[in-house]
Scaffold this motif. Structure first.
Motif, PDB file in Angstrom:
ATOM      1  N   SER A 129      -7.923   6.710  -8.731  1.00 49.75           N
ATOM      2  CA  SER A 129      -8.801   5.617  -8.307  1.00 49.75           C
ATOM      3  C   SER A 129      -9.051   4.763  -9.538  1.00 49.75           C
ATOM      4  O   SER A 129      -9.655   5.237 -10.516  1.00 49.75           O
ATOM      5  CB  SER A 129     -10.111   6.164  -7.738  1.00 49.75           C
ATOM      6  OG  SER A 129      -9.854   6.860  -6.546  1.00 49.75           O
ATOM      7  N   GLN A 136       6.276   1.176  -8.327  1.00 45.05           N
ATOM      8  CA  GLN A 136       5.389   0.029  -8.161  1.00 45.05           C
ATOM      9  C   GLN A 136       5.080  -0.484  -9.565  1.00 45.05           C
ATOM     10  O   GLN A 136       4.536   0.267 -10.381  1.00 45.05           O
ATOM     11  CB  GLN A 136       4.115   0.521  -7.457  1.00 45.05           C
ATOM     12  CG  GLN A 136       3.142  -0.528  -7.086  1.00 45.05           C
ATOM     13  CD  GLN A 136       3.671  -1.437  -5.991  1.00 45.05           C
ATOM     14  OE1 GLN A 136       4.350  -0.990  -5.076  1.00 45.05           O
ATOM     15  NE2 GLN A 136       3.377  -2.702  -6.094  1.00 45.05           N
ATOM     16  N   VAL A 174      -5.734  -0.590  -2.355  1.00 44.89           N
ATOM     17  CA  VAL A 174      -6.621  -0.948  -1.244  1.00 44.89           C
ATOM     18  C   VAL A 174      -7.100  -2.391  -1.321  1.00 44.89           C
ATOM     19  O   VAL A 174      -7.703  -2.909  -0.378  1.00 44.89           O
ATOM     20  CB  VAL A 174      -7.842   0.001  -1.173  1.00 44.89           C
ATOM     21  CG1 VAL A 174      -7.420   1.370  -0.669  1.00 44.89           C
ATOM     22  CG2 VAL A 174      -8.569   0.112  -2.501  1.00 44.89           C
ATOM     23  N   GLY A 188      -2.622  11.115  -4.084  1.00 42.01           N
ATOM     24  CA  GLY A 188      -3.896  10.573  -4.558  1.00 42.01           C
ATOM     25  C   GLY A 188      -4.268  10.952  -5.981  1.00 42.01           C
ATOM     26  O   GLY A 188      -5.326  10.559  -6.469  1.00 42.01           O
ATOM     27  N   LEU A 195      -6.944   0.567  -6.803  1.00 43.66           N
ATOM     28  CA  LEU A 195      -6.352   1.766  -6.203  1.00 43.66           C
ATOM     29  C   LEU A 195      -7.442   2.745  -5.845  1.00 43.66           C
ATOM     30  O   LEU A 195      -8.345   2.999  -6.654  1.00 43.66           O
ATOM     31  CB  LEU A 195      -5.431   2.480  -7.204  1.00 43.66           C
ATOM     32  CG  LEU A 195      -4.028   1.937  -7.392  1.00 43.66           C
ATOM     33  CD1 LEU A 195      -4.035   0.780  -8.386  1.00 43.66           C
ATOM     34  CD2 LEU A 195      -3.123   3.041  -7.917  1.00 43.66           C
ATOM     35  N   LYS A 235     -10.475   3.989   2.063  1.00 45.63           N
ATOM     36  CA  LYS A 235     -10.422   2.839   1.151  1.00 45.63           C
ATOM     37  C   LYS A 235     -11.481   2.931   0.070  1.00 45.63           C
ATOM     38  O   LYS A 235     -11.345   2.339  -1.011  1.00 45.63           O
ATOM     39  CB  LYS A 235     -10.627   1.538   1.924  1.00 45.63           C
ATOM     40  CG  LYS A 235      -9.489   1.230   2.859  1.00 45.63           C
ATOM     41  CD  LYS A 235      -9.730  -0.088   3.532  1.00 45.63           C
ATOM     42  CE  LYS A 235      -8.457  -0.617   4.160  1.00 45.63           C
ATOM     43  NZ  LYS A 235      -8.667  -1.934   4.727  1.00 45.63           N
ATOM     44  N   THR A 243      -3.758   4.782  -3.340  1.00 46.37           N
ATOM     45  CA  THR A 243      -3.366   3.685  -2.456  1.00 46.37           C
ATOM     46  C   THR A 243      -3.922   2.365  -2.968  1.00 46.37           C
ATOM     47  O   THR A 243      -5.100   2.303  -3.358  1.00 46.37           O
ATOM     48  CB  THR A 243      -3.913   3.927  -1.026  1.00 46.37           C
ATOM     49  OG1 THR A 243      -3.432   5.181  -0.572  1.00 46.37           O
ATOM     50  CG2 THR A 243      -3.475   2.850  -0.063  1.00 46.37           C
ATOM     51  N   SER A 256       0.851  -1.186   0.000  1.00 45.52           N
ATOM     52  CA  SER A 256       0.000   0.000   0.000  1.00 45.52           C
ATOM     53  C   SER A 256       0.891   1.241   0.000  1.00 45.52           C
ATOM     54  O   SER A 256       1.775   1.384   0.820  1.00 45.52           O
ATOM     55  CB  SER A 256      -0.887  -0.082   1.237  1.00 45.52           C
ATOM     56  OG  SER A 256      -1.225   1.189   1.655  1.00 45.52           O
ATOM     57  N   MET A 257       0.710   2.103  -0.990  1.00 45.87           N
ATOM     58  CA  MET A 257       1.552   3.298  -1.071  1.00 45.87           C
ATOM     59  C   MET A 257       0.642   4.511  -0.989  1.00 45.87           C
ATOM     60  O   MET A 257      -0.397   4.561  -1.594  1.00 45.87           O
ATOM     61  CB  MET A 257       2.308   3.301  -2.390  1.00 45.87           C
ATOM     62  CG  MET A 257       2.985   1.984  -2.658  1.00 45.87           C
ATOM     63  SD  MET A 257       4.195   2.048  -3.941  1.00 45.87           S
ATOM     64  CE  MET A 257       5.585   2.748  -3.175  1.00 45.87           C
ATOM     65  N   THR A 258       1.051   5.471  -0.215  1.00 49.96           N
ATOM     66  CA  THR A 258       0.125   6.568   0.009  1.00 49.96           C
ATOM     67  C   THR A 258       0.520   7.882  -0.654  1.00 49.96           C
ATOM     68  O   THR A 258      -0.315   8.542  -1.237  1.00 49.96           O
ATOM     69  CB  THR A 258      -0.052   6.821   1.518  1.00 49.96           C
ATOM     70  OG1 THR A 258       1.218   6.758   2.109  1.00 49.96           O
ATOM     71  CG2 THR A 258      -1.012   5.848   2.128  1.00 49.96           C
ATOM     72  N   SER A 259       1.799   8.284  -0.590  1.00 47.32           N
ATOM     73  CA  SER A 259       2.060   9.651  -1.046  1.00 47.32           C
ATOM     74  C   SER A 259       2.528   9.722  -2.494  1.00 47.32           C
ATOM     75  O   SER A 259       1.712   9.741  -3.402  1.00 47.32           O
ATOM     76  CB  SER A 259       3.025  10.336  -0.091  1.00 47.32           C
ATOM     77  OG  SER A 259       4.133   9.509   0.116  1.00 47.32           O
TER      78      SER A 259
END
Ligand SMILES: O=c1cc[nH]c(=O)[nH]1
Length: 408
Positions: free
Chosen positions: A375, A59, A404, A40, A398, A160, A402, A2-5
């Motif tokens: 997304s 990724q 999810v 995001g 995604l 999520k 992220t 899971s990657m966030t930034s």
């Protein structure tokens, strides 16, 4: 993972246009790209030939096809049996026999409504859905308990997926006397006021629709009404709802769920309603039902009505069927209308993505674009058409950048 930034999503397969042979579309062209995901959003799209000389994490999407994330615009996550034991459905008779069952059933179901709703959100997410509109019962038997459970389930999934709730007076807003309860629901975080068959259930089209609209306007909420009523009864109800929408200035904020009456009337009347809805921005959500004729979705689309799909009642006392899979639902829609050519199958995807499509009508890539929310779903397919026709396997989902669900 899971990657966030900020990171590069590398080796993503994007559709880039249609391939023509002898003047007809013979397939879809794709290209492999790297996407920079920041907070995001997609902030850069470069060809996979580009050397990425940055230290940012990468990724690898392994050449999988990227599709816009799915939206389930009509489901009842508070009533599902999913997450609990299998339970047989009683034979369908009419809406009132189902309502009678609900008087006791919902209070007895185990595990809790929250646990079942969360299990259902997990299923939807695994299948690529990152936005859910759930109609939640408010009735004299369950009170606001299922609403509390639905709010909690969405809270568990915050970060999520995104969710919205319709206050759904399943036993009739007037018939079951829940106007005050609806007001309370609208104060609790519900964003749309619902209703069900103002004619059959409330037996008072005018008063039922007026009350729904008044509650919505008072709370600055949208409107989403189940209208299963057939033929001319349904059409009359649509027209009255359209008139009240205009009177209230609620253009663009009203949805008719099911709109089944449209399937029963001549094309001239279908067109008249479609033009009215398009003009007032009244959307339609269909569940592509198995037990009723299908509404004229191609005509609605041609007239400019926004049409979305939803799973509706799945694995509950209304229906034992359904996989919580929007791709399955749109595949069923394509089969219903015999959309078998590349363009029709590709464009069908828009019914489960809020209209987002990788290719424009001219066959130019319009999604993803720089600035879009990240997304999306990575699928094992060569193009959207194949994904719809074959209900492609989902590898990863995604939500706002992220991962999810699934893995890369
Ligand atoms: O009225 C209806 C129809 C299907 N599913 C429900 O929950 N309610």
């Amino acid at each position: 993972m899971s990657m966030t930034s900020t990171y590069w999503l590398t080796n993503v397969c994007l559709e880039s246009g249609y391939r023509y042979e002898n003047g007809r579309i013979a397939g879809t062209e794709t290209e492999i790209c790297h996407l920079l995901i920041e907070n995001g959003k997609i902030t850069q799209i470069v060809s996979a030939d580009t050397t990425l000389d940055s230290d940012l994490p990468k990724q690898d999407a392994k050449n999988l096809l990227l599709l816009p994330a799915f939206r389930d615009m009509h489901i009842h996550i508070d009533k599902t049996y999913y997450g609990g034991p299998w339970k047989a459905c009683s034979p369908p008779v009419n809406i009132f026999t189902r309502l009678k069952e609900e008087e006791t059933l919902l209070t007895q179901l185990l595990p809790t409504a929250r646990e079942r709703a969360e299990a259902m959100l997990g299923l939807l997410q695994k299948n690529g859905t990152t936005h859910v509109r759930s109609h939640c019962n408010i009735d004299p038997y369950i009170g606001l308990k299922n609403l509390e459970a639905t709010l909690q389930a969405f809270e568990t999934y915050s970060g999520k997926l995104s969710g919205e709730i319709v206050a759904f007076p399943q036993h009739g807003l007037l018939r079951s006397n829940v106007v005050e309860m609806a007001r309370e629901a609208l104060r609790m975080g519900v964003t749309s006021m619902g209703g069900v068959d103002p004619a059959t259930v409330d037996q008072n089209i005018e008063k039922s629709l007026n009350t729904i609209m008044e509650l919505a306007v008072e709370a600055d909420a949208d409107v989403d009404v189940h209208i299963h009523d057939p033929g001319h009864l349904g059409i009359f109800t649509f027209k009255r709802l359209a008139a009240l929408t205009e009177e209230a200035g609620w253009q663009g904020r009203v949805t008719v769920s099911h709109a089944l009456g449209l399937a029963d009337v001549p094309v001239e009347l279908q067109s008249e309603v479609a033009e009215l809805f398009a003009q007032l921005g009244i959307a339609i959500t269909s569940t592509v039902p198995i037990n009723r004729a299908t509404i004229p979705i191609p005509l609605l689309k041609q007239k400019g009505v926004s049409v979305s799909l939803g799973d509706d009642s799945i694995t509950d006392h209304w229906s034992p069927f359904g996989q919580g899979d929007s791709l399955e639902r749109v595949g069923r829609l394509a089969e219903r209308f015999r959309w078998s050519d590349e363009r029709s199958l590709s464009e069908a995807l828009g019914f489960i993505t809020g209209g987002k499509l990788p290719l424009s009508a001219e066959g130019v890539r319009v999604w993803p674009a720089v600035g879009d929310e990240a997304s999306a779903v990575l699928v094992h397919a060569s193009c959207s058409a194949e994904a719809v026709a074959r209900r492609a396997e989902r590898q990863a989902v995604l939500y706002r950048g992220t991962v999810v669900s699934g893995s890369l």
